[in-house]
Design a protein around this motif. Structure first.
Motif, PDB file in Angstrom:
ATOM      1  N   THR A  44       0.862  -1.074   0.051  1.00 20.58           N
ATOM      2  CA  THR A  44      -0.304  -0.002   0.026  1.00 20.58           C
ATOM      3  C   THR A  44       1.129   1.575   0.145  1.00 20.58           C
ATOM      4  OG1 THR A  44      -0.093   0.195   2.312  1.00 20.58           O
ATOM      5  CG2 THR A  44      -1.829  -1.165   1.180  1.00 20.58           C
ATOM      6  N   TRP A  45       0.402   2.422   0.347  1.00 22.72           N
ATOM      7  CA  TRP A  45       1.350   3.731   0.278  1.00 22.72           C
ATOM      8  C   TRP A  45       2.155   3.778   1.409  1.00 22.72           C
ATOM      9  CZ3 TRP A  45       1.742   7.263  -3.758  1.00 22.72           C
ATOM     10  CH2 TRP A  45       0.904   7.284  -4.526  1.00 22.72           C
ATOM     11  N   VAL A  46       1.844   2.986   1.811  1.00 24.16           N
ATOM     12  CA  VAL A  46       2.708   2.928   3.606  1.00 24.16           C
ATOM     13  C   VAL A  46       4.048   2.255   3.404  1.00 24.16           C
ATOM     14  CG1 VAL A  46       2.499   1.296   5.510  1.00 24.16           C
ATOM     15  CG2 VAL A  46       0.925   2.658   5.189  1.00 24.16           C
ATOM     16  N   ASN A  47       3.654   1.199   2.225  1.00 26.28           N
ATOM     17  CA  ASN A  47       5.064   1.002   1.697  1.00 26.28           C
ATOM     18  C   ASN A  47       5.779   1.661   0.725  1.00 26.28           C
ATOM     19  OD1 ASN A  47       2.619  -2.144   1.815  1.00 26.28           O
ATOM     20  ND2 ASN A  47       4.480  -2.411   3.378  1.00 26.28           N
ATOM     21  N   TRP A  48       5.408   1.922   0.041  1.00 25.58           N
ATOM     22  CA  TRP A  48       5.738   3.009  -1.106  1.00 25.58           C
ATOM     23  C   TRP A  48       7.143   4.033  -0.233  1.00 25.58           C
ATOM     24  CZ3 TRP A  48       5.787   8.231  -2.579  1.00 25.58           C
ATOM     25  CH2 TRP A  48       6.253   7.959  -4.020  1.00 25.58           C
ATOM     26  N   PHE A  49       5.645   4.553   0.793  1.00 21.20           N
ATOM     27  CA  PHE A  49       6.404   5.774   1.715  1.00 21.20           C
ATOM     28  C   PHE A  49       7.810   5.328   2.443  1.00 21.20           C
ATOM     29  CE2 PHE A  49       2.205   8.271   0.403  1.00 21.20           C
ATOM     30  CZ  PHE A  49       3.000   9.471  -0.068  1.00 21.20           C
ATOM     31  N   ALA A  50       7.323   4.329   3.192  1.00 21.33           N
ATOM     32  CA  ALA A  50       8.418   3.627   3.700  1.00 21.33           C
ATOM     33  C   ALA A  50       9.778   3.555   3.364  1.00 21.33           C
ATOM     34  CB  ALA A  50       8.172   2.155   4.512  1.00 21.33           C
ATOM     35  N   SER A  51       9.619   3.042   1.076  1.00 24.09           N
ATOM     36  CA  SER A  51      10.613   2.711   0.967  1.00 24.09           C
ATOM     37  C   SER A  51      11.836   3.837   0.285  1.00 24.09           C
ATOM     38  CB  SER A  51      10.115   2.471  -0.681  1.00 24.09           C
ATOM     39  OG  SER A  51       9.310   3.101  -1.523  1.00 24.09           O
ATOM     40  N   VAL A  52      10.650   5.107   0.109  1.00 25.49           N
ATOM     41  CA  VAL A  52      12.193   6.619   0.376  1.00 25.49           C
ATOM     42  C   VAL A  52      11.959   6.933   1.880  1.00 25.49           C
ATOM     43  CG1 VAL A  52      11.022   6.921  -1.819  1.00 25.49           C
ATOM     44  CG2 VAL A  52       9.916   7.618  -0.274  1.00 25.49           C
ATOM     45  N   GLY A  53      12.328   6.144   2.954  1.00 28.73           N
ATOM     46  CA  GLY A  53      12.123   6.697   4.473  1.00 28.73           C
ATOM     47  C   GLY A  53      11.585   7.813   4.998  1.00 28.73           C
ATOM     48  N   ILE A  54       9.875   7.660   4.763  1.00 30.37           N
ATOM     49  CA  ILE A  54       9.389   8.531   5.279  1.00 30.37           C
ATOM     50  C   ILE A  54       7.915   7.528   5.557  1.00 30.37           C
ATOM     51  CG2 ILE A  54       7.164  10.042   4.430  1.00 30.37           C
ATOM     52  CD1 ILE A  54       8.762  11.272   2.042  1.00 30.37           C
ATOM     53  N   GLU A  55       7.820   8.294   6.430  1.00 31.01           N
ATOM     54  CA  GLU A  55       6.847   7.204   7.519  1.00 31.01           C
ATOM     55  C   GLU A  55       4.943   7.751   7.449  1.00 31.01           C
ATOM     56  OE1 GLU A  55       5.621   7.061  12.368  1.00 31.01           O
ATOM     57  OE2 GLU A  55       7.606   7.368  11.886  1.00 31.01           O
ATOM     58  N   PHE A  56       4.711   6.899   6.931  1.00 32.91           N
ATOM     59  CA  PHE A  56       3.089   7.414   6.443  1.00 32.91           C
ATOM     60  C   PHE A  56       1.765   6.335   7.419  1.00 32.91           C
ATOM     61  CE2 PHE A  56      -0.385   7.153   3.387  1.00 32.91           C
ATOM     62  CZ  PHE A  56      -1.006   7.983   3.154  1.00 32.91           C
ATOM     63  N   THR A  57       0.810   7.701   7.387  1.00 28.27           N
ATOM     64  CA  THR A  57      -0.161   6.687   8.146  1.00 28.27           C
ATOM     65  C   THR A  57      -1.022   6.901   6.732  1.00 28.27           C
ATOM     66  OG1 THR A  57       0.237   6.606  10.429  1.00 28.27           O
ATOM     67  CG2 THR A  57      -1.766   6.282   9.888  1.00 28.27           C
ATOM     68  N   ILE A  58      -1.994   6.566   6.768  1.00 28.27           N
ATOM     69  CA  ILE A  58      -3.488   6.033   5.830  1.00 28.27           C
ATOM     70  C   ILE A  58      -4.677   7.154   7.025  1.00 28.27           C
ATOM     71  CG2 ILE A  58      -5.291   4.748   5.088  1.00 28.27           C
ATOM     72  CD1 ILE A  58      -3.778   2.225   4.213  1.00 28.27           C
ATOM     73  N   PRO A  59      -4.794   8.209   6.002  1.00 28.42           N
ATOM     74  CA  PRO A  59      -5.739   8.915   6.355  1.00 28.42           C
ATOM     75  C   PRO A  59      -6.815   8.494   7.230  1.00 28.42           C
ATOM     76  CG  PRO A  59      -4.627  10.162   5.279  1.00 28.42           C
ATOM     77  CD  PRO A  59      -4.080   8.937   4.604  1.00 28.42           C
TER      78      PRO A  59
END
Length: 297
Positions: free
Chosen positions: A202-217
């Protein structure tokens, strides 16, 4: 150890009677007498130890136990019918059965089957799409396309088809005039895959791959199928994650464009698989060889 099920031969009579709400109509459907159906149901009830029907003068109603048993009987009969049809198709040497996910079948396999049929019109390719595939379920068909890291538990022959690569994509006319950085993507309207219903990235994994912590709103737009999320993107509703194998033709036709050049590779690939213990039919070998040759070109 075999369990005795003396009532199995009565399931057809019960299912027909319950569905039609009448012993008489069931008898007409099964081409036997009404009394024969009634006797079969009575014997079934005696074997089960509970009543299935409330017998009114002009109405046949299921008891509470009958409703539950009817659901199970339908499931058993449907499974048997599906199994028989699958076995018959396997026995037909001019038919090849292949299983894969809905996305793979729609975006990757269908166009290739169309080309294959032009060269081999006498071979029928039957697709069984499911998003709950594993090595065991793939082994039930002639061929399967399975997403894997290449480590196999079951004895399967396998051929690499494509690696899993994921890019952000959007409608061709979506209002961005350049490819975006990962930070810029954060501020766009994102289309999400429901993490509770989706076992792929998901987007969580995509952002994590570039070092960004992301939570689905909490107010995120969620879809439980990647095909739906991609269609939402194609309709201009936002930016979605697009698997390369799904989007390559849509990109060529300018129905989609990449919103970012950042590619997430989870280390998974899709493989053509089949049981080592079963000799492929001539038709299955022909399709396998054609598919691998087409891919190489």
């Amino acid at each position: 150890m075999r369990t005795s099920l003396p009532f199995m031969n009565s399931l057809v009579f019960f299912e027909s009677s319950a569905r039609l709400g009448s012993f008489t109509k069931a008898a007409e459907e099964l081409f036997i007498t009404q009394s024969a159906v009634s006797k079969k149901i009575k014997l079934l009830e005696e074997n089960l130890g509970f009543e299935l029907f409330i017998r009114e003068p002009r109405q046949l109603l299921l008891t509470e136990a009958g409703v539950e048993f009817y659901s199970e009987a339908k499931s058993v009969l449907n499974q048997m019918s599906d199994s028989i049809n699958r076995i018959r198709r396997h026995a037909n040497t001019n038919t090849v059965t292949i299983t894969c996910t809905h996305a793979v079948s729609h975006y990757w396999l269908f166009p290739r089957i169309t080309r294959f049929n032009l060269e081999y019109p006498d071979i029928a390719i039957n697709i069984y799409a499911s998003n709950s595939l594993d090595e065991s379920s793939c082994a039930q068909f002639d061929l399967g396309i399975l997403n894997s890291d290449g480590q196999w538990q079951a004895p399967l022959d396998h051929h690499l088809l494509f690696h899993e690569r994921i890019y952000p994509v959007c409608h061709y006319d979506y209002p961005i005039n350049k490819v975006l950085t990962s930070e810029e993507i954060l501020h766009e309207k994102l289309i999400h895959l429901d993490p509770s219903a989706w076992r792929w990235p998901t987007w969580v994994n995509w952002f994590a791959s570039v070092g960004i912590e992301f939570t689905i709103p909490k107010n995120a737009q969620l879809f439980n199928q990647i095909t739906l999320a991609l269609e939402a993107s194609r309709q201009g509703m936002g930016i979605a994650l697009g698997w390369e194998f799904m989007t390559e033709e849509l990109l060529k036709r300018h129905e989609l464009k990449r919103a970012s050049d950042v590619c997430y590779e989870p280390g998974m690939s899709d493989f053509l698989v089949y049981r080592k213990s079963k000799v492929l039919s001539d038709s299955a070998r022909t399709f396998r060889d054609w598919l691998l040759s087409d891919l190489a070109q």
